[in-house]
Write an enzyme that holds these catalytic residues in place. Sequence first.
Site, mmCIF file in Angstrom:
data_model
loop_
_atom_site.group_PDB
_atom_site.id
_atom_site.type_symbol
_atom_site.label_atom_id
_atom_site.label_comp_id
_atom_site.label_asym_id
_atom_site.label_seq_id
_atom_site.Cartn_x
_atom_site.Cartn_y
_atom_site.Cartn_z
ATOM 1 N N LYS A 145 -0.724 3.169 7.311
ATOM 2 C CA LYS A 145 -1.409 1.868 7.339
ATOM 3 C C LYS A 145 -0.396 0.726 7.406
ATOM 4 O O LYS A 145 -0.526 -0.189 8.212
ATOM 5 C CB LYS A 145 -2.237 1.690 6.058
ATOM 6 C CG LYS A 145 -3.686 2.062 6.166
ATOM 7 C CD LYS A 145 -4.407 1.527 4.929
ATOM 8 C CE LYS A 145 -5.751 2.178 4.753
ATOM 9 N NZ LYS A 145 -6.366 1.820 3.479
ATOM 10 N N CYS A 205 -20.200 -0.133 -1.485
ATOM 11 C CA CYS A 205 -20.327 -0.865 -2.745
ATOM 12 C C CYS A 205 -21.625 -0.611 -3.491
ATOM 13 O O CYS A 205 -21.602 -0.168 -4.639
ATOM 14 C CB CYS A 205 -20.151 -2.351 -2.471
ATOM 15 S SG CYS A 205 -18.559 -2.685 -1.728
ATOM 16 N N GLU A 245 -18.606 -7.107 3.621
ATOM 17 C CA GLU A 245 -17.957 -6.595 4.827
ATOM 18 C C GLU A 245 -18.623 -7.220 6.038
ATOM 19 O O GLU A 245 -19.838 -7.431 6.056
ATOM 20 C CB GLU A 245 -18.092 -5.077 4.897
ATOM 21 C CG GLU A 245 -17.095 -4.396 3.999
ATOM 22 C CD GLU A 245 -17.206 -2.887 4.081
ATOM 23 O OE1 GLU A 245 -17.543 -2.368 5.151
ATOM 24 O OE2 GLU A 245 -16.945 -2.244 3.058
ATOM 25 N N ASP A 298 0.862 -1.189 0.000
ATOM 26 C CA ASP A 298 0.000 0.000 0.000
ATOM 27 C C ASP A 298 0.894 1.233 0.000
ATOM 28 O O ASP A 298 1.986 1.213 0.583
ATOM 29 C CB ASP A 298 -0.900 -0.011 1.250
ATOM 30 C CG ASP A 298 -2.169 0.805 1.050
ATOM 31 O OD1 ASP A 298 -3.261 0.232 1.128
ATOM 32 O OD2 ASP A 298 -2.054 2.033 0.811
ATOM 33 N N LYS A 328 -24.108 -1.300 8.266
ATOM 34 C CA LYS A 328 -24.790 -2.557 8.605
ATOM 35 C C LYS A 328 -24.046 -3.145 9.787
ATOM 36 O O LYS A 328 -22.932 -2.697 10.116
ATOM 37 C CB LYS A 328 -24.785 -3.531 7.423
ATOM 38 C CG LYS A 328 -23.393 -3.965 7.024
ATOM 39 C CD LYS A 328 -23.426 -5.056 5.967
ATOM 40 C CE LYS A 328 -22.014 -5.597 5.751
ATOM 41 N NZ LYS A 328 -21.948 -6.679 4.798
ATOM 42 N N LYS A 365 -19.800 -8.570 -11.917
ATOM 43 C CA LYS A 365 -19.687 -7.891 -10.623
ATOM 44 C C LYS A 365 -20.734 -6.774 -10.486
ATOM 45 O O LYS A 365 -21.473 -6.691 -9.514
ATOM 46 C CB LYS A 365 -18.267 -7.342 -10.466
ATOM 47 C CG LYS A 365 -18.068 -6.417 -9.306
ATOM 48 C CD LYS A 365 -18.182 -7.158 -7.983
ATOM 49 C CE LYS A 365 -18.268 -6.170 -6.848
ATOM 50 N NZ LYS A 365 -17.881 -6.682 -5.582
ATOM 51 N N LYS A 391 -22.188 3.043 -4.770
ATOM 52 C CA LYS A 391 -21.163 3.358 -5.782
ATOM 53 C C LYS A 391 -21.395 2.547 -7.068
ATOM 54 O O LYS A 391 -21.360 3.096 -8.167
ATOM 55 C CB LYS A 391 -19.792 3.028 -5.176
ATOM 56 C CG LYS A 391 -18.643 2.907 -6.121
ATOM 57 C CD LYS A 391 -17.343 2.663 -5.371
ATOM 58 C CE LYS A 391 -17.101 1.239 -4.930
ATOM 59 N NZ LYS A 391 -16.838 0.264 -5.984
HETATM 60 C C1 UGA Z 1 -21.881 -6.084 -1.042
HETATM 61 C C2 UGA Z 1 -22.185 -7.449 -1.681
HETATM 62 O O1 UGA Z 1 -23.137 -8.147 -0.883
HETATM 63 C C3 UGA Z 1 -20.919 -8.278 -1.806
HETATM 64 O O2 UGA Z 1 -21.209 -9.509 -2.491
HETATM 65 C C4 UGA Z 1 -19.884 -7.495 -2.621
HETATM 66 O O3 UGA Z 1 -18.656 -8.191 -2.715
HETATM 67 C C5 UGA Z 1 -19.628 -6.149 -1.929
HETATM 68 O O4 UGA Z 1 -20.871 -5.426 -1.817
HETATM 69 C C6 UGA Z 1 -18.638 -5.388 -2.763
HETATM 70 O O5 UGA Z 1 -18.978 -5.042 -3.888
HETATM 71 O O6 UGA Z 1 -17.488 -5.263 -2.348
HETATM 72 P P1 UGA Z 1 -21.451 -5.214 1.443
HETATM 73 O O7 UGA Z 1 -21.409 -3.838 0.867
HETATM 74 O O8 UGA Z 1 -20.410 -5.620 2.407
HETATM 75 O O9 UGA Z 1 -21.427 -6.321 0.278
HETATM 76 O O10 UGA Z 1 -22.827 -5.307 2.188
HETATM 77 P P2 UGA Z 1 -24.184 -6.151 2.100
HETATM 78 O O11 UGA Z 1 -24.193 -7.177 3.150
HETATM 79 O O12 UGA Z 1 -24.446 -6.602 0.727
HETATM 80 O O13 UGA Z 1 -25.228 -4.999 2.514
HETATM 81 C C7 UGA Z 1 -25.332 -3.789 1.753
HETATM 82 C C8 UGA Z 1 -26.424 -2.918 2.305
HETATM 83 O O14 UGA Z 1 -27.699 -3.501 2.057
HETATM 84 C C9 UGA Z 1 -26.368 -2.679 3.821
HETATM 85 O O15 UGA Z 1 -26.681 -1.343 4.083
HETATM 86 C C10 UGA Z 1 -27.427 -3.620 4.374
HETATM 87 O O16 UGA Z 1 -27.965 -3.206 5.604
HETATM 88 C C11 UGA Z 1 -28.459 -3.566 3.256
HETATM 89 N N1 UGA Z 1 -29.330 -4.763 3.197
HETATM 90 C C12 UGA Z 1 -28.826 -5.987 2.861
HETATM 91 C C13 UGA Z 1 -30.694 -4.617 3.433
HETATM 92 O O17 UGA Z 1 -31.185 -3.514 3.732
HETATM 93 N N2 UGA Z 1 -31.497 -5.731 3.324
HETATM 94 C C14 UGA Z 1 -31.007 -6.957 2.997
HETATM 95 O O18 UGA Z 1 -31.812 -7.908 2.911
HETATM 96 C C15 UGA Z 1 -29.649 -7.086 2.771
#
Ligand code: UGA
Length: 433
Positions: A35, A262, A155, A30, A322, A206, A265
């Site tokens: 970091k 994610c 995450e 990095d 989350k 993706k 964006k």
């Molecule tokens: C998301 C994808 O799930 C991953 O597969 C992907 O690799 C990642 O983005 C990325 O592109 O790097 P992440 O951002 O860690 O993962 O979070 P999620 O668990 O997907 O949740 C995203 C948001 O949706 C959160 O705010 C969560 O609270 C919300 N959410 C999720 C809901 O409101 N309801 C649901 O049923 C699920």
Amino acid sequence: MRVTVIGTGYVGLPTGVGLAELGNDVICLDVDEKKINSLKEGKLTIFEEGLDSLFEKHSKSGKIKFSTSFSESIPEADLVILAVGTPPHPITKEADMRYIKQASEELAKYLSGYTVVAIKSTVPVNTGDMVENLIRKTNPSAEFDVISLPEFLREGFAVQDFFNPDRIVVGANSERAKALIADLYLPFKDRCPILYVKRQSSETIKYASNAFLAMKIQYINEMADFCETSGADVYEVARGMGMDSRIGAKFLVPGPGYGGFCFPKDTNAMAYMGKFNGVDLSLIEATIKGNEKRKINMAKRILDMVEDVKNPTVAVLGSAFKGGTDDCRESPALQIIEIMLAHDVNIKLYDPEAMGNTKAILGDMVTYCNSSYEAIGGADVLAVLTDWEEFKSLELEKIKQLMKRPQIADYRNVFDFNKAKELGFDIRSLGRI
Ligand code: UGA
């Protein structure tokens, strides 16, 4: 295999540690000296469930090393993984490729022997071609292949997801690169499908996956609104829908809108690519708009609950986007808090892991508390904005004693709705009345 991972964020670090656990010799590289120094001292720079023990194990065993030097980290590598950020452009929202370009040009100078350069960052379609051209231009004699190796880790579950992927997608145009990746993922051979596709398809998979999941969340949020007007219970509706294997039970949990680094964006970047390519991606555009409106609507509902209170106080549980992470980027909780602050509401806040990141954003605009109960004390409304497991064990009886008014906006479904009603709470859940 010798692997160098460029970028030590929420993708790079769990990937590096996971690959070390699989037996590879990993260098995490990095440009951020702070970091890297911290990681060298054995201090993790992010919170991820289960990452600390593996990080410690492999830092001690020497299977994972940390560096800021391209010249020391690239020549020996068989595989270089690009896991740098692709943040949204402030105006167009297209993915900012600055870090990908910088890292590609820099790594190109030090390639030695055949190397596979894998793009793990979420990047627009045809970025593989761009990186290939940049490397070739910088180092015409380099022997390399560029592949797309998108990341699907969530995450908070990154370690679990690393070792239990649904699938591994590889966008590669060269057999030599495919063979190297097959070797890297040999431990997963019988555990999950490894899908080899064209580089452009892999890059699209993706975005298409993240946009689809965001759309699924927006869909269930719309159904939640509908249930509130029809007397149905959205949790029952989601259960019934999810039993259809074509729909699937996951990602049907209503909430205050999706957030994180994610989905917001990537939906925006996909919409931008649609416009750029002259393709109507109206479902994705509607999802983005709906999600923005939802957060405003969520704040408005809380404001309505304190409409008649002079100098109101709202206890907020959760500021991370989350549960399971300290990440507050694009957190619906913070956007809802900001709207309440603009309406002169006093906020008492508690989050189990995200207090540091929250302070960096909100400064002294809110009162930070050391526990949920401390935040709840004297509040007119309790708003649950992040789905942390520990909030589920809070006792409603105790909450009632502590609050000035027994009002709850439970946007994460952590409380027993009927019990709260029986105890005399005015509880507003999502998707049921
Ligand atoms: C998301 C994808 O799930 C991953 O597969 C992907 O690799 C990642 O983005 C990325 O592109 O790097 P992440 O951002 O860690 O993962 O979070 P999620 O668990 O997907 O949740 C995203 C948001 O949706 C959160 O705010 C969560 O609270 C919300 N959410 C999720 C809901 O409101 N309801 C649901 O049923 C699920």
